[in-house]
Design an enzyme around this catalytic site. Structure first.
Site, mmCIF file in Angstrom:
data_model
loop_
_atom_site.group_PDB
_atom_site.id
_atom_site.type_symbol
_atom_site.label_atom_id
_atom_site.label_comp_id
_atom_site.label_asym_id
_atom_site.label_seq_id
_atom_site.Cartn_x
_atom_site.Cartn_y
_atom_site.Cartn_z
ATOM 1 N N GLU A 135 8.197 89.037 45.187
ATOM 2 C CA GLU A 135 8.355 88.710 46.627
ATOM 3 C C GLU A 135 8.613 86.932 46.600
ATOM 4 O OE1 GLU A 135 4.516 90.009 47.436
ATOM 5 O OE2 GLU A 135 3.930 88.018 47.988
ATOM 6 N N LYS A 137 8.430 83.206 46.786
ATOM 7 C CA LYS A 137 7.154 82.176 46.840
ATOM 8 C C LYS A 137 7.666 81.168 47.773
ATOM 9 C CE LYS A 137 4.509 79.325 43.320
ATOM 10 N NZ LYS A 137 4.668 78.127 44.421
ATOM 11 N N ASP A 139 7.647 77.692 50.023
ATOM 12 C CA ASP A 139 7.062 76.356 49.713
ATOM 13 C C ASP A 139 6.747 75.855 50.821
ATOM 14 O OD1 ASP A 139 6.782 74.296 48.099
ATOM 15 O OD2 ASP A 139 9.021 73.745 47.905
ATOM 16 N N TYR A 248 0.558 86.815 52.626
ATOM 17 C CA TYR A 248 1.092 87.617 51.527
ATOM 18 C C TYR A 248 -0.013 88.162 50.634
ATOM 19 C CZ TYR A 248 0.730 82.768 50.165
ATOM 20 O OH TYR A 248 0.391 81.599 49.993
ATOM 21 N N LYS A 345 9.460 80.596 38.394
ATOM 22 C CA LYS A 345 9.795 79.317 39.123
ATOM 23 C C LYS A 345 11.460 79.294 39.108
ATOM 24 C CE LYS A 345 7.498 76.115 40.429
ATOM 25 N NZ LYS A 345 6.732 75.512 41.300
ATOM 26 N N CYS A 439 23.223 40.982 60.138
ATOM 27 C CA CYS A 439 23.802 42.135 59.731
ATOM 28 C C CYS A 439 24.702 42.042 58.763
ATOM 29 C CB CYS A 439 24.771 42.648 61.220
ATOM 30 S SG CYS A 439 25.819 43.683 60.896
ATOM 31 N N CYS A 442 28.494 41.923 60.185
ATOM 32 C CA CYS A 442 29.171 40.901 61.166
ATOM 33 C C CYS A 442 28.255 39.740 61.276
ATOM 34 C CB CYS A 442 29.374 41.445 62.508
ATOM 35 S SG CYS A 442 27.792 41.768 63.438
ATOM 36 N N CYS A 457 21.799 45.843 64.627
ATOM 37 C CA CYS A 457 22.587 44.674 65.021
ATOM 38 C C CYS A 457 22.990 45.109 66.450
ATOM 39 C CB CYS A 457 23.811 44.988 63.947
ATOM 40 S SG CYS A 457 25.308 43.963 64.753
ATOM 41 N N CYS A 463 30.898 44.343 66.202
ATOM 42 C CA CYS A 463 30.688 44.619 64.751
ATOM 43 C C CYS A 463 31.522 45.799 64.295
ATOM 44 C CB CYS A 463 29.217 45.084 64.513
ATOM 45 S SG CYS A 463 28.684 45.654 63.044
#
Ligand code: IVH
Length: 700
Positions: A135, A137, A139, A248, A345, A439, A442, A457, A463
């Site tokens: 089944e 895994k 994460d 599970y 894995k 910035c 500009c 900015c 700009c």
């Protein structure tokens, strides 16, 4: 979970309660019935991902129950759907001992590892025929939950495996975990089950888009986000994080006499999963397969590695388990991991590389974002050489310096990001990242409002970077959706002086474009007609496309539904804006500031005079109603739309979207990894099954 008779009864009861909106709930029998109906719809939504009532209808039923409980507190049952969220803050999470330690898993990467494992197991047990389950895994963040006398008793994090933190209040919020479950039907009085709290990839992505729009630092990945969310002190906030729990493993189950039923009354791991499924839990029930040899296990693991991206949840491998519980007991565990289980894995989606340099990008709202230039590195088949570092806080909390070795993660369709910088291997030559005060495009002074995470900015119209990015946003798929008009054309036309504001999009000189290299009659015609079509887009797309600060697609829809013409928004006060759904002070201020700027009003007026729809009625009248009367169901992952986008599109064209396939369904819009809904549509026979391309042809 439910027998056909129960299902039909629950569906009838649902309709009865919904159609009888005046009917009050006044006795305990009705409370029980309505609770059962609500639990049934939670299960359809959170466990099956196949709802048959709208959120609105669910809310109506929920309110009815809540009102009854408010009128008479004797009607409040401890497992009522209204009793999930506690309103008090959790002060601390006390330590609790797990009944059975939560061990880790041993890892394997290839067929040799699997064969060794199989050999070891076979050498240790007497049973003739050995089978293995496989089944996904998950994460996410590991949890352990105890039910006693059929009631949810306690939930905890993994902690150090022996002792975890008690997070019962937060886990009760997850509608994928039932507040009561009839374990007694299986002769179980007390049970400890293991699982993983996860966040759907699309939900996570949406949450982050919203956070970035609001100037908040994005959450790193679904895993960190799940474990962080589980420890939040405000249950109301936890409820907003879109958490779900898969279970599970049953680590402990005793009967009324205190004897374990595992390995006796319940014989296998797959029986455990079937039991959990039938009790209404979210489990890898459909994903679990049983095999009698490691070649077949490997084939199944490889299949999953292939489809990993299209699975809605982040998975980092497969878990293989000896199926027989008595055989599991026979082989036992080390202090670190059970010998009867093995993680297979998938290829890593992390890699370390060097941070070579940092540049600063200016976005359409003027936000200045640090971008890491990396020594190119392969992660899961993709070369990564540049990743966003979002904002200053991201750099500071991770203490990232130029020259650092950094760990880059690329999880599914989540954009790659720096998970951490490895401080141990520094040699002293690393340089701090200096945030610019002006910035980079500009040279205007950057501003950082106190409550915000980003430097900006504020030279909105002067700009260049903002001007270009705003146009790119305006033509993009979720805004005005001008097909074929991407950032390349925008940059090129802008450099040639043909495009300086979004208004210029509707004043393009097509003869001049035809003279440009690479353009032919046909491509110019396509561009012209895509731009023409966009003039009739619905109002919410225009509002979203204009790019008011903090106004995402949902808010744009709310705004569009509150006016008949966009310029009416000019007269809304911030207080009036805040009366609209989901608009808080920050968003209201963003909208107000936008409409106070005369230049923005001129832009809107110019767009209107060039034929762009700025009203709500006009949009619905001009949008073709080709899908009127048609009912759609969406399933699987579509190549270019999220579920919500596809739904909006169908509704734009007059169609309706429902959650489950029935004889009334006209179309099943099916993407990658379509599962049971596809099978059902095929079995009904009258449902047209279409892919994204065929769908687009319908609305062309
Ligand atoms: S079985 C001790 N099944 O992976 C055996 N674990 O890296 C009980 N995990 O600690 C665990 N998906 O938190 C099992 N389908 C699955 C799983 C799974 C994810 C987690 C679990 C475990 C960790 C080890």
């Amino acid at each position: 979970m439910y027998s056909p008779e129960e299902l039909s009864m629950l569906n009838t009861q649902t309709q009865d309660w919904l159609s009888n909106s005046q009917q009050r709930v006044s006795n305990i029998e009705q409370v029980k019935e309505l609770s059962k109906v609500l639990r049934y719809h939670e299960w359809r939504y959170y466990v099956l991902s196949d709802p048959i009532v709208s959120d609105f209808e669910y809310d109506q039923l929920f309110k009815k129950l809540k009102q009854a409980e408010e009128r008479d507190s004797n009607l409040i049952l401890s497992d009522s759907p209204t009793q999930r969220i506690s309103h008090a803050l959790t002060k601390d999470f006390p330590e609790v001992e797990h009944i059975v330690p939560m061990l880790s898993l041993d890892n394997s990467y290839d067929i040799d590892d699997l064969n060794d494992w199989e050999k070891r197991i076979k050498g240790m047990i007497n049973e003739g025929e050995i089978t293995f389950s496989a089944e996904p895994k998950f994460d996410g963040s590991g949890i352990s939950v105890i039910y006693e006398n059929d009631q949810f008793l306690r939930g905890a994090t993994r902690g150090d495996g022996l002792i975890g933190e008690e997070i019962t209040t937060n886990l009760r919020i997850l509608k994928s975990l039932p507040l009561s479950a009839a374990f007694s039907k299986y002769g179980i009085q007390k049970v400890e089950i293991r699982g993983e709290v996860v966040i759907r990839k699309d939900v996570f992505k949406e949450m982050n888009t919203k956070r970035i729009e609001e100037g908040l630092p994005p959450l790193a990945n679904p895993r960190n986000s799940a474990s962080g969310s589980l420890r939040m002190q405000d249950p109301q906030e936890v409820a907003k994080r879109g958490l779900e729990a898969f279970v599970y493993h049953v680590s402990y189950a005793i009967d009324i006499e205190g004897n374990s039923v595992l390995g006796s009354k319940i014989e296998t791991h797959s029986d455990c999963i079937n039991m959990l499924y039938s009790l209404g839990f979210k489990t890898p029930y459909e994903e679990l397969n049983i095999y009698d040899n490691t070649d077949k296990l490997l084939t199944y693991c490889n299949e999953w590695e292939q489809k990993r991206d299209s699975y809605p949840y982040e998975i980092d491998g497969m878990v293989l388990k000896v199926n027989s519980l008595s055989a599991q007991e026979e082989v036992g565990s080390t202090s670190h991991h059970p010998r009867w289980a093995m993680a297979f894995k998938f290829k890593a989606r992390q890699a370390s590389t060097k941070l070579l340099d940092v540049i600063f990008n200016v976005g359409r709202t003027g936000a200045v974002t640090p971008v890491a230039k990396l020594k190119p590195v392969q992660i899961g088949g993709v070369t990564v050489s540049s990743v966003s570092m979002f904002n200053e806080e991201f750099l500071l909390t991770r203490d990232i310096r130029i020259g650092d070795t950094v760990l880059v993660e690329r999880a599914g369709d989540v954009i790659p990001y720096i998970a951490k910088s490895v401080h141990d291997v520094r040699d002293g030559s690393e340089k701090s990242i200096i945030y610019p005060s002006e910035c980079p495009i500009c040279n205007s002074k950057l501003i950082k409002p106190e409550e915000e995470a980003v430097w900006r900015c504020e030279n909105i119209y002067g700009c260049e970077a903002q001007v270009v990015e705003r146009m790119i946003h305006f033509v993009s798929k979720n805004s005005m959706n001008i097909k074929g008009f991407g950032d390349k054309y925008i940059r090129r036309f802008h450099e040639l002086g043909m495009l300086n504001t979004i208004v210029d999009i509707y004043r393009l000189d097509y003869d001049a474009i035809l003279n440009l290299e690479g353009f032919k009659e046909k491509s110019v015609d396509n561009l012209r007609s895509a731009i023409e079509v966009s003039k009739k887009q619905s109002l919410h797309r225009l509002i979203f496309g204009l790019g008011m600060r903090y106004v995402g697609e949902q808010t744009a829809k709310t705004l569009a539904n509150s006016v008949t013409d966009i310029l009416e928004l000019k007269d809304f006060t911030e207080e009036q804006l805040m009366e609209l759904e989901d608009i808080g002070p920050k968003v209201a201020n963003g909208i107000k500031v936008f409409f106070e700027n005369e230049e923005n009003i001129l832009v809107i007026e110019s767009l209107r005079s060039l034929g762009v729809n700025t009203t709500r009625e006009a949009a619905s009248a001009t949008f073709s109603n080709v899908l009127a009367g048609k009912t759609f169901v969406i399933t699987g992952t579509l190549p270019s739309y999220s579920r919500d986008e596809a739904k909006a599109k169908i509704e734009d064209f007059g169609g309706k979207v429902t959650g489950s396939v029935s004889a009334k369904t006209d179309y099943l819009l099916a993407g990658e990894a379509a599962g049971s809904k596809l099978a059902k549509a095929q079995s009904i026979g009258t449902v047209s099954i279409i892919n994204e391309q065929e769908f687009e042809n319908l609305i062309k």
